[in-house]
Design a protein around this motif. Structure first.
Motif, short mmCIF file in Angstrom:
data_model
loop_
_atom_site.label_atom_id
_atom_site.label_comp_id
_atom_site.label_asym_id
_atom_site.label_seq_id
_atom_site.Cartn_x
_atom_site.Cartn_y
_atom_site.Cartn_z
N ILE A 93 -22.22 25.21 40.99
CA ILE A 93 -22.47 23.30 40.25
C ILE A 93 -20.67 22.57 40.23
O ILE A 93 -20.55 22.09 40.46
CB ILE A 93 -23.19 23.67 38.76
CG1 ILE A 93 -24.49 23.64 38.85
CG2 ILE A 93 -23.58 22.45 38.12
CD1 ILE A 93 -25.15 23.62 38.09
N GLY A 94 -19.76 23.99 39.88
CA GLY A 94 -18.63 23.13 39.67
C GLY A 94 -17.84 22.92 40.96
O GLY A 94 -17.97 21.85 41.11
N ALA B 107 -22.52 17.95 34.39
CA ALA B 107 -21.40 18.36 35.02
C ALA B 107 -20.53 17.61 36.42
O ALA B 107 -19.25 16.80 35.92
CB ALA B 107 -21.44 19.70 35.81
N ALA B 108 -21.44 16.92 36.71
CA ALA B 108 -21.29 16.09 37.54
C ALA B 108 -20.73 14.62 37.09
O ALA B 108 -19.70 14.95 37.78
CB ALA B 108 -22.94 15.42 38.98
N ASN B 109 -21.00 14.33 36.28
CA ASN B 109 -20.54 13.08 35.51
C ASN B 109 -19.56 12.93 34.74
O ASN B 109 -18.62 12.25 35.03
CB ASN B 109 -21.51 12.21 34.94
CG ASN B 109 -21.89 11.15 34.05
OD1 ASN B 109 -20.65 10.22 34.26
ND2 ASN B 109 -21.03 11.29 32.76
N THR B 110 -18.92 14.59 34.45
CA THR B 110 -17.98 14.57 33.28
C THR B 110 -16.47 14.58 34.15
O THR B 110 -15.83 14.13 34.71
CB THR B 110 -18.48 16.15 32.23
OG1 THR B 110 -18.72 16.13 32.04
CG2 THR B 110 -16.38 16.61 32.26
N VAL C 144 -14.21 24.75 40.32
CA VAL C 144 -14.89 26.22 41.07
C VAL C 144 -14.14 27.19 39.80
O VAL C 144 -15.26 27.84 38.55
CB VAL C 144 -14.43 26.87 42.26
CG1 VAL C 144 -14.89 28.38 42.37
CG2 VAL C 144 -15.45 25.74 43.29
N LEU C 145 -13.15 27.75 39.34
CA LEU C 145 -12.44 27.89 38.17
C LEU C 145 -13.28 27.28 37.09
O LEU C 145 -13.52 28.59 36.07
CB LEU C 145 -11.17 27.63 38.50
CG LEU C 145 -10.02 28.16 39.19
CD1 LEU C 145 -8.86 27.96 38.80
CD2 LEU C 145 -10.70 29.39 39.45
N ILE C 146 -13.95 26.18 36.65
CA ILE C 146 -13.97 25.90 35.33
C ILE C 146 -15.60 26.48 35.77
O ILE C 146 -16.33 27.08 33.79
CB ILE C 146 -13.98 24.36 35.17
CG1 ILE C 146 -12.55 23.81 34.91
CG2 ILE C 146 -14.90 23.94 34.10
CD1 ILE C 146 -12.50 22.89 35.05
#
Length: 275
Positions: free
Chosen positions: A250-251, A163-166, A200-202
């Protein structure tokens, strides 16, 4: 079981006097849990054959009814003791005795009295409370639970890195847009806030979707995943809430770090680097 005693030992199972009378006078009858009735689509009067590995032959029974009450066990079949005793050649073998005491404070003294009564006999006893027996059964699954927690931790870390990379790639591709927005008056705090809110919403949407899928999957196949006799795997509200919160975290982290980095650069430098 002894049909005449089940309603005394387990009053919360909803065994009525009529059900006990049927078991007492009909060795071929059986009572089953509501969950099994629903799972196998049984009805009262159906004839069912159980292929038990610890019996000398198959067990043919007629469904006389289902348990009721407040908290019936999820997976149980109750047949008269005399039926099994006859199949075993009238050996009178008993695996478990269930004893009901008047108060929980007397459990230790009752356990000691029973085990000392049969100590050094041909049939020694090992007496436990229901909670103790459940805990001893769960001990055999402790390694499984620890392994699942370890794998879940690894999956969470990997998902966080992905997720961080994306998010970093997404913000990097929008550096020119961010620079243009800053040049027309958007502050760094506003841009970082919008990117973090998006992350956050994702994360919340992914957590809710994942929890919904897990709930539906375990709802369908959870009754087939029965461990330790009475433990059914299902998604609890606490686990679902924790999963959604973890996904949102995570988001947040995966969006906040690249957003802060991308908006730290000088506007002119960012425009020249991305045009």
């Amino acid at each position: 079981v002894d049909p005449t005693q089940m309603s005394i030992i387990y009053p919360d199972w909803g065994i009525t006097p009529a059900d006990a009378s049927v078991l007492e006078h009909s060795r071929s009858s059986a009572l089953v849990s509501p969950l099994m009735m629903k799972r196998f689509k049984w009805r009262v009067g159906d004839k069912v054959t159980f292929r038990a590995l610890n019996l000398p032959s198959d067990l043919d029974v007629t469904i006389a009814g289902s348990l009721g009450g407040v908290s019936p066990p999820p997976s149980v079949v109750i047949v008269p003791f005399e039926r099994l005793n006859q199949m075993e050649g009238n050996l009178g073998k008993v695996v478990l005795f269930f004893i009901r005491i008047d108060r929980s404070e007397a459990a230790t003294s009752v356990i000691n009295a029973i085990d000392s009564r049969f100590a050094n006999s041909a049939f020694e006893t090992s007496t436990q409370t229901e909670m103790g027996m459940a805990q001893s059964r769960l001990q055999s699954f402790r390694l499984l639970f620890v392994g699942v927690q370890f794998i879940a931790g690894i999956v969470a870390v990997v998902i966080g890195l992905v997720a961080a990379n994306t998010a970093a790639m997404s913000v990097r591709e929008r550096r020119h847009e961010l620079a243009v927005m800053r040049s027309i008056g958007f502050t760094r705090r506003m841009l970082v806030g919008s990117i973090v809110t998006e992350g956050v919403l994702i994360g919340l949407a992914a957590g809710l979707l994942g929890s919904a899928i897990a709930y539906l999957v375990l709802k369908v196949v959870g009754s087939n995943l029965i461990f330790a006799g009475r433990l059914i795997i299902h998604l609890t509200p606490m686990v679902a809430f924790g999963s959604v919160a973890l996904a949102a975290a995570i988001g947040f982290v995966s969006a906040a770090i690249p957003a802060l980095t991308a908006t730290r650069r000088d506007i002119a430098t960012a425009l020249r680097a991305t045009v």
